[in-house]
Write an enzyme that holds these catalytic residues in place. Structure first.
Site, PDB file in Angstrom:
ATOM      1  N   ARG A  51       1.429 -18.664   7.716  1.00 16.34           N
ATOM      2  CA  ARG A  51       0.249 -17.844   7.385  1.00 16.34           C
ATOM      3  C   ARG A  51       0.286 -16.561   8.208  1.00 16.34           C
ATOM      4  O   ARG A  51       0.041 -15.477   7.714  1.00 16.34           O
ATOM      5  CB  ARG A  51      -1.061 -18.618   7.647  1.00 16.34           C
ATOM      6  CG  ARG A  51      -2.267 -17.702   7.549  1.00 16.34           C
ATOM      7  CD  ARG A  51      -3.631 -18.356   7.359  1.00 16.34           C
ATOM      8  NE  ARG A  51      -3.795 -19.670   7.922  1.00 16.34           N
ATOM      9  CZ  ARG A  51      -3.925 -19.942   9.229  1.00 16.34           C
ATOM     10  NH1 ARG A  51      -3.908 -18.965  10.128  1.00 16.34           N
ATOM     11  NH2 ARG A  51      -4.071 -21.185   9.639  1.00 16.34           N
ATOM     12  N   TYR A 103     -10.858   0.985 -10.973  1.00 20.00           N
ATOM     13  CA  TYR A 103     -10.362  -0.288 -11.486  1.00 20.00           C
ATOM     14  C   TYR A 103     -11.522  -1.304 -11.528  1.00 20.00           C
ATOM     15  O   TYR A 103     -12.259  -1.459 -10.549  1.00 20.00           O
ATOM     16  CB  TYR A 103      -9.235  -0.800 -10.586  1.00 20.00           C
ATOM     17  CG  TYR A 103      -8.774  -2.189 -10.941  1.00 20.00           C
ATOM     18  CD1 TYR A 103      -8.078  -2.406 -12.124  1.00 20.00           C
ATOM     19  CD2 TYR A 103      -9.044  -3.275 -10.125  1.00 20.00           C
ATOM     20  CE1 TYR A 103      -7.668  -3.687 -12.480  1.00 20.00           C
ATOM     21  CE2 TYR A 103      -8.630  -4.546 -10.470  1.00 20.00           C
ATOM     22  CZ  TYR A 103      -7.946  -4.741 -11.648  1.00 20.00           C
ATOM     23  OH  TYR A 103      -7.547  -5.999 -12.000  1.00 20.00           O
ATOM     24  N   ASP A 175      -5.921   3.785  -3.336  1.00 20.57           N
ATOM     25  CA  ASP A 175      -5.254   2.817  -4.218  1.00 20.57           C
ATOM     26  C   ASP A 175      -4.149   3.585  -4.949  1.00 20.57           C
ATOM     27  O   ASP A 175      -4.417   4.399  -5.822  1.00 20.57           O
ATOM     28  CB  ASP A 175      -6.289   2.249  -5.197  1.00 20.57           C
ATOM     29  CG  ASP A 175      -5.704   1.190  -6.137  1.00 20.57           C
ATOM     30  OD1 ASP A 175      -4.476   1.181  -6.340  1.00 20.57           O
ATOM     31  OD2 ASP A 175      -6.492   0.388  -6.682  1.00 20.57           O
ATOM     32  N   LYS A 200       1.902  -4.674 -10.247  1.00 20.36           N
ATOM     33  CA  LYS A 200       2.173  -3.660 -11.264  1.00 20.36           C
ATOM     34  C   LYS A 200       3.569  -3.064 -11.049  1.00 20.36           C
ATOM     35  O   LYS A 200       4.542  -3.783 -11.175  1.00 20.36           O
ATOM     36  CB  LYS A 200       1.059  -2.609 -11.237  1.00 20.36           C
ATOM     37  CG  LYS A 200      -0.358  -3.209 -11.099  1.00 20.36           C
ATOM     38  CD  LYS A 200      -0.803  -3.990 -12.330  1.00 20.36           C
ATOM     39  CE  LYS A 200      -2.079  -4.803 -12.118  1.00 20.36           C
ATOM     40  NZ  LYS A 200      -3.239  -4.067 -11.639  1.00 20.36           N
TER      41      LYS A 200
HETATM   42  C1  LIG Z   1      -4.454  -4.390 -11.019  1.00 20.86           C
HETATM   43  C2  LIG Z   1      -5.093  -3.416 -10.125  1.00 20.86           C
HETATM   44  C3  LIG Z   1      -5.760  -3.819  -8.971  1.00 20.86           C
HETATM   45  C4  LIG Z   1      -5.945  -5.281  -8.602  1.00 20.86           C
HETATM   46  O1  LIG Z   1      -4.737  -5.899  -8.345  1.00 20.86           O
HETATM   47  P1  LIG Z   1      -4.462  -7.470  -8.644  1.00 20.86           P
HETATM   48  O2  LIG Z   1      -3.061  -7.622  -8.200  1.00 20.86           O
HETATM   49  O3  LIG Z   1      -4.665  -7.680 -10.110  1.00 20.86           O
HETATM   50  O4  LIG Z   1      -5.446  -8.234  -7.839  1.00 20.86           O
HETATM   51  C5  LIG Z   1      -6.304  -2.841  -8.155  1.00 20.86           C
HETATM   52  N1  LIG Z   1      -6.201  -1.534  -8.474  1.00 20.86           N
HETATM   53  C6  LIG Z   1      -5.573  -1.101  -9.574  1.00 20.86           C
HETATM   54  C7  LIG Z   1      -5.491   0.351  -9.858  1.00 20.86           C
HETATM   55  C8  LIG Z   1      -4.998  -2.025 -10.437  1.00 20.86           C
HETATM   56  O5  LIG Z   1      -4.396  -1.589 -11.546  1.00 20.86           O
END
Ligand SMILES: *Cc1c(COP(=O)(O)O)cnc(C)c1O
Length: 384
Positions: A51, A103, A175, A200
């Site tokens: 962890r 998001y 982000d 992604k």
């Molecule tokens: C998908 C996404 C998230 C969240 O990520 P997860 O891996 O699905 O928890 C946050 N910000 C953006 C811009 C995203 O496309």
């Protein structure tokens, strides 16, 4: 590999990894272990319990940090788990200012989880930064931005926001999921933290869910590692291996995402059924100049609305796609399409959605790395 002298493609392949010290294996092994044998009480090789730290995850954390020109990286079980860890740095009474075009899952954790712990969230349009300055007060502890925004592809001037944040001594988190470190480097523009949904583009193959945070400031990093270990929202060694593998082709994939994205954006713009096309590479995009300045390419994310703004028609167009798959998520090698109003952004109240342009006919495309001609033909047959 910390040295900046290496260019992106070299770093994508080599950052964070070295031949396995035990065997020479060139690929970082999947250290599928929870614990590590200690030579003496309290004496170990840097790994005490998985962890806290695991060698496969550790290699990935170093790799993502280097790609983002940051010193420290931390990986989590999902993108929202990374955001969750960051929000745990705040205290009741603290305030966060973020964008009004965000998001959906970020909106959900802000309003649906952390608001009840006494943290206040302000959603403002950052196309005009006066809105940001006017909302700052003595309780503001975090500014949280996404750029390009999801799904409206608004561009926020990271450097200008960073200046405002620094002056007021507020932490700035970006982000960077849509742009990836190949196209945009928020740390170089003054961000304190960069977050990724590694699900992604970083993973890139739609086979893993993961999140990451990177930072330069040691006190922020210490706090994030303390929260990562205390709350335990970590990612496992197998998933870490998959994203390490994904990173090695990030630059190649992004080049093709950008090429395909441009061809499709231009095709859609000339299509008689299409109303508006949202893609920051267009000269007439309201923030094209900022996009050009802070990005090295415009990516493969495109949104467009259909003339007449009919929900049923948008749905039936999407159901006619043969190459684009109807699915949530983005950033994988395969092209995906989604309907923000009823899928990714359904958590946002209809009124709020419409205000920022998420109309009923809005369709979002994550353009993959297939052959552009096939993707355009798919759009042609669906847009009848
Ligand atoms: C998908 C996404 C998230 C969240 O990520 P997860 O891996 O699905 O928890 C946050 N910000 C953006 C811009 C995203 O496309």
């Amino acid at each position: 590999m910390q040295e900046r002298k290496y260019k992106f493609g070299t770093k994508a392949i080599h950052a964070g990894v070295e031949p396995d010290p035990a065997t020479g294996a060139i690929m970082t092994p999947i250290y599928q272990t929870s614990t590590y044998v200690q030579e003496k009480v309290g004496q170990h090789k840097g790994y005490g319990y998985s962890r806290t730290l695991n060698p496969t995850r550790h290699a990935l954390e170093k790799a993502i940090a280097e790609l983002e020109n940051a010193k420290y990286g931390a990986c989590f079980g999902s993108g929202v788990a990374a955001i969750d860890a960051l929000l745990k740095m705040l205290n009741p009474g603290d305030e966060v200012i973020t964008t009004d075009d965000l998001y959906g899952g970020s909106y959900r954790i802000f309003t649906g989880v952390y608001a009840k712990y006494g943290i206040k969230f302000h959603f403002v349009s950052m196309n005009d930064l006066k809105n940001l300055s006017q909302t700052i007060n003595k309780n503001t502890k975090l500014i949280w931005i996404e750029t390009p925004t999801n799904p409206m592809m608004n561009i926020i001037d990271i450097e200008a926001v960073a200046k405002i944040a620094k002056k007021a001594n507020i932490m700035l988190g970006v982000d960077n999921t849509f742009a990836t470190p190949y196209l945009q480097s928020p740390m170089d523009l003054g961000a304190d933290l960069v977050m990724h949904s590694a699900t992604k583009y970083l993973g890139g193959h739609s086979d893993v869910v993961m999140g990451a945070l990177v930072m330069n400031d040691q006190s922020i990093a210490d706090e994030i590692y303390r929260i990562q270990n205390s709350s335990g929202g970590i990612t496992g060694p197998m998933d870490s291996f998959l994203v390490l593998r994904g990173l090695k082709t990030l630059h190649l994939r992004m080049q093709r995402h950008c090429e395909n994205g441009e061809k499709i954006a231009r095709f859609l713009k000339g299509h008689p059924k299409v109303d508006k096309v949202y893609w920051p590479g267009f000269e007439d995009h309201p923030s094209h100049a900022i996009a050009k300045q802070q990005m090295r390419g415009f990516g493969g994310m495109i949104s467009f609305s259909v003339k007449g703004n009919d929900l049923k028609e948008a749905h039936s167009i999407m159901e006619r796609f043969k190459v684009f798959s109807l699915a949530e998520s983005l950033g994988g090698v395969e092209s995906l399409t989604c309907h923000p109003a009823t899928m990714t952004h359904a958590a946002i109240p209809a009124k709020e959605r419409q205000k920022v342009g998420i109309v009923d006919s809005l369709i979002r495309l994550s353009v993959g790395v297939e052959d552009a001609e096939d993707l355009i033909n798919d759009l042609k047959q669906a847009l009848v």
